[in-house]
Design an enzyme around this catalytic site. Sequence first.
Site, PDB file in Angstrom:
ATOM      1  CG  ASP A 140     -15.136   5.732   6.499  1.00  0.00           C
ATOM      2  OD1 ASP A 140     -14.516   6.302   5.578  1.00  0.00           O
ATOM      3  OD2 ASP A 140     -15.736   4.662   6.342  1.00  0.00           O
ATOM      4  CG  ASN A 146     -14.307   9.216   2.106  1.00  0.00           C
ATOM      5  OD1 ASN A 146     -14.452   8.922   0.914  1.00  0.00           O
ATOM      6  ND2 ASN A 146     -14.694   8.411   3.074  1.00  0.00           N
ATOM      7  CG  MET A 151     -14.626   1.258  -2.950  1.00  0.00           C
ATOM      8  SD  MET A 151     -15.382   1.999  -1.457  1.00  0.00           S
ATOM      9  CE  MET A 151     -17.087   2.145  -1.967  1.00  0.00           C
ATOM     10  NE  ARG A 191      -3.044   0.087   3.216  1.00  0.00           N
ATOM     11  CZ  ARG A 191      -3.212   0.802   4.332  1.00  0.00           C
ATOM     12  NH1 ARG A 191      -3.558   2.063   4.266  1.00  0.00           N
ATOM     13  NH2 ARG A 191      -3.049   0.240   5.505  1.00  0.00           N
ATOM     14  CG  HIS A 199     -19.067   6.589   4.934  1.00  0.00           C
ATOM     15  ND1 HIS A 199     -18.424   5.465   4.428  1.00  0.00           N
ATOM     16  CD2 HIS A 199     -19.947   6.137   5.849  1.00  0.00           C
ATOM     17  CE1 HIS A 199     -18.903   4.401   5.028  1.00  0.00           C
ATOM     18  NE2 HIS A 199     -19.825   4.776   5.902  1.00  0.00           N
TER      19      HIS A 199
HETATM   20  C1  GAR Z   1     -20.948   6.746  -2.814  1.00  0.00           C
HETATM   21  O1  GAR Z   1     -22.241   6.507  -2.367  1.00  0.00           O
HETATM   22  C2  GAR Z   1     -20.015   6.970  -1.646  1.00  0.00           C
HETATM   23  O2  GAR Z   1     -20.665   7.540  -0.550  1.00  0.00           O
HETATM   24  C3  GAR Z   1     -19.561   5.569  -1.356  1.00  0.00           C
HETATM   25  O3  GAR Z   1     -19.394   4.969  -2.608  1.00  0.00           O
HETATM   26  C4  GAR Z   1     -20.342   5.530  -3.511  1.00  0.00           C
HETATM   27  C5  GAR Z   1     -19.616   5.864  -4.789  1.00  0.00           C
HETATM   28  O4  GAR Z   1     -20.526   6.126  -5.825  1.00  0.00           O
HETATM   29  N1  GAR Z   1     -18.347   5.581  -0.624  1.00  0.00           N
HETATM   30  C6  GAR Z   1     -18.049   4.715   0.348  1.00  0.00           C
HETATM   31  O5  GAR Z   1     -18.763   3.796   0.667  1.00  0.00           O
HETATM   32  C7  GAR Z   1     -16.717   4.964   1.023  1.00  0.00           C
HETATM   33  N2  GAR Z   1     -16.547   4.136   2.180  1.00  0.00           N
HETATM   34  P1  GAR Z   1     -20.042   6.793  -7.188  1.00  0.00           P
HETATM   35  O6  GAR Z   1     -18.821   6.003  -7.677  1.00  0.00           O
HETATM   36  O7  GAR Z   1     -21.196   6.632  -8.114  1.00  0.00           O
HETATM   37  O8  GAR Z   1     -19.713   8.215  -6.898  1.00  0.00           O
END
Ligand code: GAR
Length: 201
Positions: free
Chosen positions: A145, A107, A90, A65, A109
């Site tokens: 988070d 970020n 992710m 990482r 969430h």
């Molecule tokens: C979003 O809903 C965001 O809140 C979530 O992924 C989705 C991405 O959608 N993020 C997480 O869960 C982070 N832990 P997108 O690719 O259509 O923007």
Amino acid sequence: MKRIAVLASGQGTNLEAILKAAKSGEIAGRVELVISDRRKARALEIARRWGVKALFINPADYRDRNTYDAAVVEELQRAAIDLVVLAGFMRLLSAPFVRQYPLRIMNIHPSLLPAFPGTNGVEQALAYGVKVTGCTVHFVDEGLDSGPVILQEAVPVLPDDTVETLHQRIHAVEYRLYPRAIDLFCRDKLIVEGRRCLIVD
Ligand code: GAR
């Protein structure tokens, strides 16, 4: 004008909302760069369609990482980025990455943090049976988070919701909330005191 990079792994619908808002002047900044850890991420297609530089950086090319993140940071520095925006990215960022951009990584969430952190915030909320969930924009610190909250908005859970229907309504809120938080940053309106993020006028 602040220089923004968006990191995204998936569909890129938040990215698209951010690009639209930046184009229409709702965000006082420019998206200069989009980076993805997935070759096929729709986010990369969207970036190219909007004429934004789009880079796939392949995790398989790096031994861990830290070395992967160092490659991402190198691109961010090359583009003189002021704000790093995670939009469905992710991967947990390494501590050295976060330390390079203190209070300069955001970020979004899909839950009201600190409830339901991690990768499946919508599923967790539904499984728990909460009546209200929502979304959170926060600064990224070295935890999961766990950084200071910038904006939050509630979304009610309906009796017949599925993960898809609930996530759809959360998404709709995200498309408003994220551009607003980014714009506040770009106009130097965010001040962080300990865990609290204040919005100044
Ligand atoms: C979003 O809903 C965001 O809140 C979530 O992924 C989705 C991405 O959608 N993020 C997480 O869960 C982070 N832990 P997108 O690719 O259509 O923007």
